[in-house]
Structures are given as structure tokens and as C-alpha cells.
Design a protein around this motif. Structure first.
Motif, PDB file in Angstrom:
ATOM      1  N   PRO A  46       0.635  -1.400  -0.458  1.00 33.88           N
ATOM      2  CA  PRO A  46       0.255   0.118   0.066  1.00 33.88           C
ATOM      3  C   PRO A  46       1.074   0.943   0.088  1.00 33.88           C
ATOM      4  N   ALA A  47       0.327   1.830  -0.058  1.00 34.85           N
ATOM      5  CA  ALA A  47       0.832   3.448  -0.576  1.00 34.85           C
ATOM      6  C   ALA A  47       1.107   4.256   0.394  1.00 34.85           C
ATOM      7  N   PRO A  48       2.045   4.969   1.088  1.00 33.05           N
ATOM      8  CA  PRO A  48       2.498   5.306   2.198  1.00 33.05           C
ATOM      9  C   PRO A  48       1.255   6.882   2.189  1.00 33.05           C
ATOM     10  N   GLU A  49       0.838   6.613   3.622  1.00 37.52           N
ATOM     11  CA  GLU A  49      -0.277   8.465   3.532  1.00 37.52           C
ATOM     12  C   GLU A  49       0.234   9.026   3.618  1.00 37.52           C
ATOM     13  N   PRO A  50      -0.088  10.383   2.513  1.00 37.80           N
ATOM     14  CA  PRO A  50       0.378  11.553   3.005  1.00 37.80           C
ATOM     15  C   PRO A  50       0.314  12.774   3.677  1.00 37.80           C
ATOM     16  N   PRO A  51       1.384  13.204   4.150  1.00 40.67           N
ATOM     17  CA  PRO A  51       1.788  14.032   5.790  1.00 40.67           C
ATOM     18  C   PRO A  51      -0.355  14.641   5.919  1.00 40.67           C
ATOM     19  N   PRO A  52      -0.399  15.094   6.938  1.00 41.99           N
ATOM     20  CA  PRO A  52      -1.447  15.752   7.078  1.00 41.99           C
ATOM     21  C   PRO A  52      -1.510  17.158   6.739  1.00 41.99           C
ATOM     22  N   ARG A  53      -2.642  17.460   6.327  1.00 40.41           N
ATOM     23  CA  ARG A  53      -2.839  19.076   5.724  1.00 40.41           C
ATOM     24  C   ARG A  53      -3.335  19.790   5.653  1.00 40.41           C
ATOM     25  N   SER A  54      -3.210  20.998   5.979  1.00 39.09           N
ATOM     26  CA  SER A  54      -4.102  21.720   7.085  1.00 39.09           C
ATOM     27  C   SER A  54      -5.220  22.518   5.531  1.00 39.09           C
ATOM     28  N   ARG A  55      -6.101  22.967   5.762  1.00 38.87           N
ATOM     29  CA  ARG A  55      -7.641  23.070   5.293  1.00 38.87           C
ATOM     30  C   ARG A  55      -7.382  24.632   4.870  1.00 38.87           C
ATOM     31  N   LEU A  56      -5.867  25.204   5.336  1.00 38.15           N
ATOM     32  CA  LEU A  56      -6.175  26.531   4.538  1.00 38.15           C
ATOM     33  C   LEU A  56      -4.941  27.200   3.867  1.00 38.15           C
ATOM     34  N   GLY A  57      -5.427  27.259   2.750  1.00 39.63           N
ATOM     35  CA  GLY A  57      -4.310  27.004   1.998  1.00 39.63           C
ATOM     36  C   GLY A  57      -3.576  28.394   1.885  1.00 39.63           C
ATOM     37  N   ILE A  58      -3.019  28.290   0.371  1.00 35.93           N
ATOM     38  CA  ILE A  58      -2.364  29.544  -0.522  1.00 35.93           C
ATOM     39  C   ILE A  58      -2.835  31.332   0.241  1.00 35.93           C
ATOM     40  N   TRP A  59      -4.108  30.841  -0.017  1.00 39.02           N
ATOM     41  CA  TRP A  59      -5.422  32.017  -0.434  1.00 39.02           C
ATOM     42  C   TRP A  59      -5.666  32.207   0.676  1.00 39.02           C
ATOM     43  N   ALA A  60      -5.781  31.872   1.748  1.00 36.59           N
ATOM     44  CA  ALA A  60      -5.885  31.700   3.323  1.00 36.59           C
ATOM     45  C   ALA A  60      -4.820  32.471   3.480  1.00 36.59           C
ATOM     46  N   GLY A  61      -3.751  32.595   3.737  1.00 34.92           N
ATOM     47  CA  GLY A  61      -2.139  33.129   4.099  1.00 34.92           C
ATOM     48  C   GLY A  61      -2.394  34.244   3.670  1.00 34.92           C
ATOM     49  N   THR A  62      -2.620  34.732   2.299  1.00 29.26           N
ATOM     50  CA  THR A  62      -2.312  35.452   1.299  1.00 29.26           C
ATOM     51  C   THR A  62      -3.959  36.732   2.135  1.00 29.26           C
ATOM     52  N   GLY A  63      -5.294  35.805   2.548  1.00 27.78           N
ATOM     53  CA  GLY A  63      -5.381  37.102   2.479  1.00 27.78           C
ATOM     54  C   GLY A  63      -5.479  37.144   4.399  1.00 27.78           C
ATOM     55  N   ILE A  64      -4.837  36.544   5.448  1.00 27.89           N
ATOM     56  CA  ILE A  64      -4.762  36.664   6.539  1.00 27.89           C
ATOM     57  C   ILE A  64      -2.966  37.561   6.533  1.00 27.89           C
ATOM     58  N   GLY A  65      -2.627  37.699   5.902  1.00 34.04           N
ATOM     59  CA  GLY A  65      -1.613  38.003   6.036  1.00 34.04           C
ATOM     60  C   GLY A  65      -1.640  39.725   5.466  1.00 34.04           C
ATOM     61  N   CYS A  66      -2.840  40.225   4.380  1.00 34.00           N
ATOM     62  CA  CYS A  66      -3.103  41.238   3.966  1.00 34.00           C
ATOM     63  C   CYS A  66      -3.619  41.766   5.417  1.00 34.00           C
ATOM     64  N   GLY A  67      -4.194  41.431   5.668  1.00 33.75           N
ATOM     65  CA  GLY A  67      -5.169  41.738   6.919  1.00 33.75           C
ATOM     66  C   GLY A  67      -4.012  41.706   8.233  1.00 33.75           C
ATOM     67  N   LEU A  68      -2.955  41.158   8.434  1.00 33.62           N
ATOM     68  CA  LEU A  68      -1.920  41.476   9.892  1.00 33.62           C
ATOM     69  C   LEU A  68      -1.374  42.573   9.414  1.00 33.62           C
ATOM     70  N   HIS A  69      -0.880  43.002   7.799  1.00 37.52           N
ATOM     71  CA  HIS A  69      -0.350  43.887   7.774  1.00 37.52           C
ATOM     72  C   HIS A  69      -0.880  45.566   7.811  1.00 37.52           C
ATOM     73  N   VAL A  70      -1.974  45.543   7.139  1.00 35.97           N
ATOM     74  CA  VAL A  70      -3.278  46.533   7.758  1.00 35.97           C
ATOM     75  C   VAL A  70      -3.116  46.635   8.726  1.00 35.97           C
ATOM     76  N   ILE A  71      -3.419  45.782  10.081  1.00 35.69           N
ATOM     77  CA  ILE A  71      -3.979  45.885  11.055  1.00 35.69           C
ATOM     78  C   ILE A  71      -1.872  46.498  11.933  1.00 35.69           C
ATOM     79  N   ALA A  72      -0.292  46.029  11.240  1.00 32.14           N
ATOM     80  CA  ALA A  72       0.468  46.610  11.433  1.00 32.14           C
ATOM     81  C   ALA A  72       0.764  48.025  11.117  1.00 32.14           C
ATOM     82  N   MET A  73       0.258  48.368   9.947  1.00 30.91           N
ATOM     83  CA  MET A  73       0.423  49.656   9.563  1.00 30.91           C
ATOM     84  C   MET A  73      -0.342  50.750  10.138  1.00 30.91           C
ATOM     85  N   LEU A  74      -1.580  50.044  11.140  1.00 31.52           N
ATOM     86  CA  LEU A  74      -2.153  51.007  11.640  1.00 31.52           C
ATOM     87  C   LEU A  74      -1.723  51.309  13.243  1.00 31.52           C
ATOM     88  N   LEU A  75      -1.392  50.039  13.715  1.00 27.41           N
ATOM     89  CA  LEU A  75      -0.554  49.987  14.715  1.00 27.41           C
ATOM     90  C   LEU A  75       0.662  50.826  14.437  1.00 27.41           C
TER      91      LEU A  75
END
Length: 108
Positions: free
Chosen positions: A7-36
Motif C-alpha cells: 500500500p502507498a504511504p499516507e501523505p502528511p496531514p494537510r491544513s484546510r487553510l491554503g495559500i489564498w487563506a495565507g494571503t488574506g491573513i497576511g493582508c489583514g495583519l499588514h493593515v493592522i501593523a500599519m494602523l499600529l
């Protein structure tokens, strides 16, 4: 000896959050950092003191923290895609926003 395939080995567990979620979170954090950063600069300048937030290094601390966290998220396999999206935003913000702003601020 059996010719049955293993049997094929199991792939490593993946998060449901992908690159687009990271992009959105990164944009939000940069807006908060700018305001701070703007809030801390306003407080430091209104008190008349020479605080850390009025220096260039003090203004960059929130953005450095975001970049460091995004790079640390690249190491575990589970958060790699989220970290990749946040790293893309962090790199773009340094090139598009932070660099030119500090260039104008410094009089270059």
C-alpha cells in the motif's frame, strides 16, 4: 514470495487553510501593523519624547514580526501552504509599500 503490491504511504496531514487563506491573513495583519505603527508614532510624537516608535527600527518592528512568523510557518508540513501565502504578502509589502515609504520618509 507474493507479488501483491504494497500500500502507498499516507501523505502528511494537510491544513484546510491554503495559500489564498495565507494571503488574506497576511493582508489583514499588514493593515493592522500599519494602523499600529501610525498609532504608536502619533502617541510618541504627541508626548514630545524620543521613543522607540519614532525611529526607523521602531516603525519596522510589526512588519519584521509578521515576516518572521510567516517564515516560521513554512517549516511544518501542516502549515506550509498558509505560511507560503503570508510570505508572499510579506515580501510584496516590503517591495511595494514599506520600501518606497521609507525612501520618501528618509528624503531619498
Amino acid at each position: 514470495m507474493s507479488d501483491t503490491p504494497q500500500p502507498a504511504p499516507e501523505p502528511p496531514p494537510r491544513s484546510r487553510l491554503g495559500i489564498w487563506a495565507g494571503t488574506g491573513i497576511g493582508c489583514g495583519l499588514h493593515v493592522i501593523a500599519m494602523l499600529l505603527t501610525l498609532t504608536l508614532m502619533s502617541i510618541a510624537m504627541s508626548t514630545g519624547g524620543r521613543a522607540l516608535t519614532t525611529t526607523t527600527a521602531g516603525q519596522l518592528i510589526p512588519f519584521i514580526v509578521i515576516a518572521a512568523v510567516s517564515l516560521l510557518l513554512l517549516f511544518p508540513a501542516r502549515t506550509r501552504r498558509l505560511g507560503a501565502g503570508m510570505t508572499i504578502v510579506a515580501a510584496a509589502s516590503w517591495l511595494v509599500v514599506i520600501g518606497p515609504c521609507f525612501g520618501l520618509y528618509g528624503g531619498y
